[in-house]
Scaffold this active site. Structure first.
Site, PDB file in Angstrom:
ATOM      1  N   CYS A   1      15.824  71.266 -11.099  1.00 24.00           N
ATOM      2  CA  CYS A   1      16.907  72.164 -11.506  1.00 24.00           C
ATOM      3  C   CYS A   1      17.673  72.539 -10.247  1.00 24.00           C
ATOM      4  O   CYS A   1      17.138  73.210  -9.361  1.00 24.00           O
ATOM      5  CB  CYS A   1      16.349  73.405 -12.191  1.00 24.00           C
ATOM      6  N   GLY A   2      18.925  72.089 -10.159  1.00 19.40           N
ATOM      7  CA  GLY A   2      19.707  72.297  -8.943  1.00 19.40           C
ATOM      8  C   GLY A   2      19.989  73.747  -8.638  1.00 19.40           C
ATOM      9  O   GLY A   2      19.787  74.206  -7.496  1.00 19.40           O
ATOM     10  N   THR A   3      20.445  74.508  -9.629  1.00 18.36           N
ATOM     11  CA  THR A   3      20.725  75.924  -9.386  1.00 18.36           C
ATOM     12  C   THR A   3      19.441  76.701  -9.128  1.00 18.36           C
ATOM     13  O   THR A   3      19.438  77.710  -8.422  1.00 18.36           O
ATOM     14  CB  THR A   3      21.485  76.550 -10.570  1.00 18.36           C
TER      15      THR A   3
ATOM     16  N   ASN B   1      23.018  72.035 -23.116  1.00 20.34           N
ATOM     17  CA  ASN B   1      21.598  71.734 -22.980  1.00 20.34           C
ATOM     18  C   ASN B   1      21.166  70.825 -24.122  1.00 20.34           C
ATOM     19  O   ASN B   1      21.900  70.617 -25.090  1.00 20.34           O
ATOM     20  CB  ASN B   1      20.780  73.027 -23.001  1.00 20.34           C
TER      21      ASN B   1
ATOM     22  N   ASN C   1      16.425  65.138 -13.129  1.00 18.97           N
ATOM     23  CA  ASN C   1      17.203  65.806 -14.176  1.00 18.97           C
ATOM     24  C   ASN C   1      18.136  64.750 -14.767  1.00 18.97           C
ATOM     25  O   ASN C   1      18.913  64.143 -14.026  1.00 18.97           O
ATOM     26  CB  ASN C   1      18.040  66.916 -13.541  1.00 18.97           C
TER      27      ASN C   1
ATOM     28  N   CYS D   1      25.069  73.779 -13.906  1.00 26.76           N
ATOM     29  CA  CYS D   1      23.855  72.992 -13.676  1.00 26.76           C
ATOM     30  C   CYS D   1      24.076  72.237 -12.379  1.00 26.76           C
ATOM     31  O   CYS D   1      24.954  71.376 -12.305  1.00 26.76           O
ATOM     32  CB  CYS D   1      23.611  72.021 -14.832  1.00 26.76           C
TER      33      CYS D   1
ATOM     34  N   ASN E   1      16.405  81.345 -16.107  1.00 23.50           N
ATOM     35  CA  ASN E   1      15.450  80.298 -15.766  1.00 23.50           C
ATOM     36  C   ASN E   1      14.407  80.904 -14.829  1.00 23.50           C
ATOM     37  O   ASN E   1      14.676  81.902 -14.149  1.00 23.50           O
ATOM     38  CB  ASN E   1      16.172  79.144 -15.070  1.00 23.50           C
TER      39      ASN E   1
ATOM     40  N   GLU F   1      13.147  75.859 -17.555  1.00 18.04           N
ATOM     41  CA  GLU F   1      14.584  75.947 -17.847  1.00 18.04           C
ATOM     42  C   GLU F   1      14.889  76.414 -19.259  1.00 18.04           C
ATOM     43  O   GLU F   1      14.277  75.939 -20.226  1.00 18.04           O
ATOM     44  CB  GLU F   1      15.250  74.587 -17.632  1.00 18.04           C
ATOM     45  N   ARG F   2      15.856  77.324 -19.358  1.00 20.96           N
ATOM     46  CA  ARG F   2      16.411  77.700 -20.648  1.00 20.96           C
ATOM     47  C   ARG F   2      17.056  76.475 -21.292  1.00 20.96           C
ATOM     48  O   ARG F   2      17.540  75.588 -20.604  1.00 20.96           O
ATOM     49  CB  ARG F   2      17.507  78.765 -20.487  1.00 20.96           C
TER      50      ARG F   2
END
Length: 246
Positions: free
Chosen positions: A192-194, A60, A11, A69, A165, A182-183
């Site tokens: 994507c961490g979350t 974003n 990322n 994020c 997401n 991802e949005r």
């Protein structure tokens, strides 16, 4: 202006700090362009805060705002420490989703993410069983036997239907592998961490993984997700790619 590019599990982000808090959405679109800019998944601007060590403004690549994020929390922590914006390697900063605490040790950063909020524990759509949880931003999670079952068209549809997401996760030998739509990027990203946190939470609730395990996003990099007293901790390496002046 001087900008720094960071990569966290694949990322990537453009980061800079300033005393001026304003809308940087148009800057995000220009700087994050991979053909005419620096190229990144998002732009993070660090500004002063009275409540914490600093505050971030997160955008974003399409200029839209995001409350949180996970990978960016690790990247900005390393950036803040490296640029002497904080007094120690332990810090806390404000995001749109709340306060984040982090610890920087060389290139390894661990952050305590915001408290997860389960929205919908289980429902079926597109032939998959889904779980909807907010780990800073909303995430749909489905546990699958084969990550090749990732369906781009279904992800794109559900992303708008639930404004979330979308994650496909596979659990194997106590570890988790994840693919995320991802949005804001409007496609699959390398990490994507979350999203990884949401997949970890779901797998843990199902008894598929222990309270601490390794998670691998599409980039193949190794992250550690842990659950301590109801809080999710996210740990892994970050890389400063370069600093440039434009």
């Amino acid at each position: 202006m001087t900008y720094t590019k960071y990569s966290a599990s694949g990322n990537d982000f453009v980061i800079f700090h300033t005393f001026i808090e304003k809308d940087y959405a148009s800057d995000a679109v220009k700087l994050c362009s991979r053909t005419e800019g620096i190229g990144a998944d998002g732009l993070v601007v660090l500004v002063p805060s009275k409540e914490a060590d600093f505050k971030w403004l997160f955008y974003n690549s399409d200029g839209s705002n995001a409350a949180m994020c996970g990978n960016a929390t690790r990247a900005v922590s390393h950036y803040a420490f490296s640029n002497n914006l904080v007094s120690s390697n332990e810090m806390q900063f404000l995001t749109g989703a709340g306060l984040i605490k982090s610890l920087v040790e060389n290139d390894i950063v661990e952050t305590q993410l915001t408290q997860p909020k389960v929205i919908n524990e289980e429902f079926i759509q597109g032939g998959f069983i889904w779980y909807l949880v907010d780990t800073g931003v909303p995430h749909l999670v489905t546990i699958v036997d084969d990550l090749d079952s990732y369906n781009h068209d279904l992800c794109a549809k559900m992303r708008y239907e639930y404004n979330a997401n979308v994650n496909f996760a596979k659990v194997e030998n106590g570890i988790i592998k994840v693919r995320t739509y991802e949005r804001g990027v409007e496609g699959e990203t390398l990490a994507c961490g979350t999203g990884m946190a949401a997949c970890f939470l779901r797998a843990n609730e199902l008894g598929l993984v222990k309270n601490s395990t390794f998670v691998y996003p599409k980039s193949g990099e190794e992250l550690t997700l842990s659950l301590k007293n109801g809080a999710i901790y996210f740990k892994g390496a970050v890389k400063k790619v370069f600093t440039t002046t434009i």
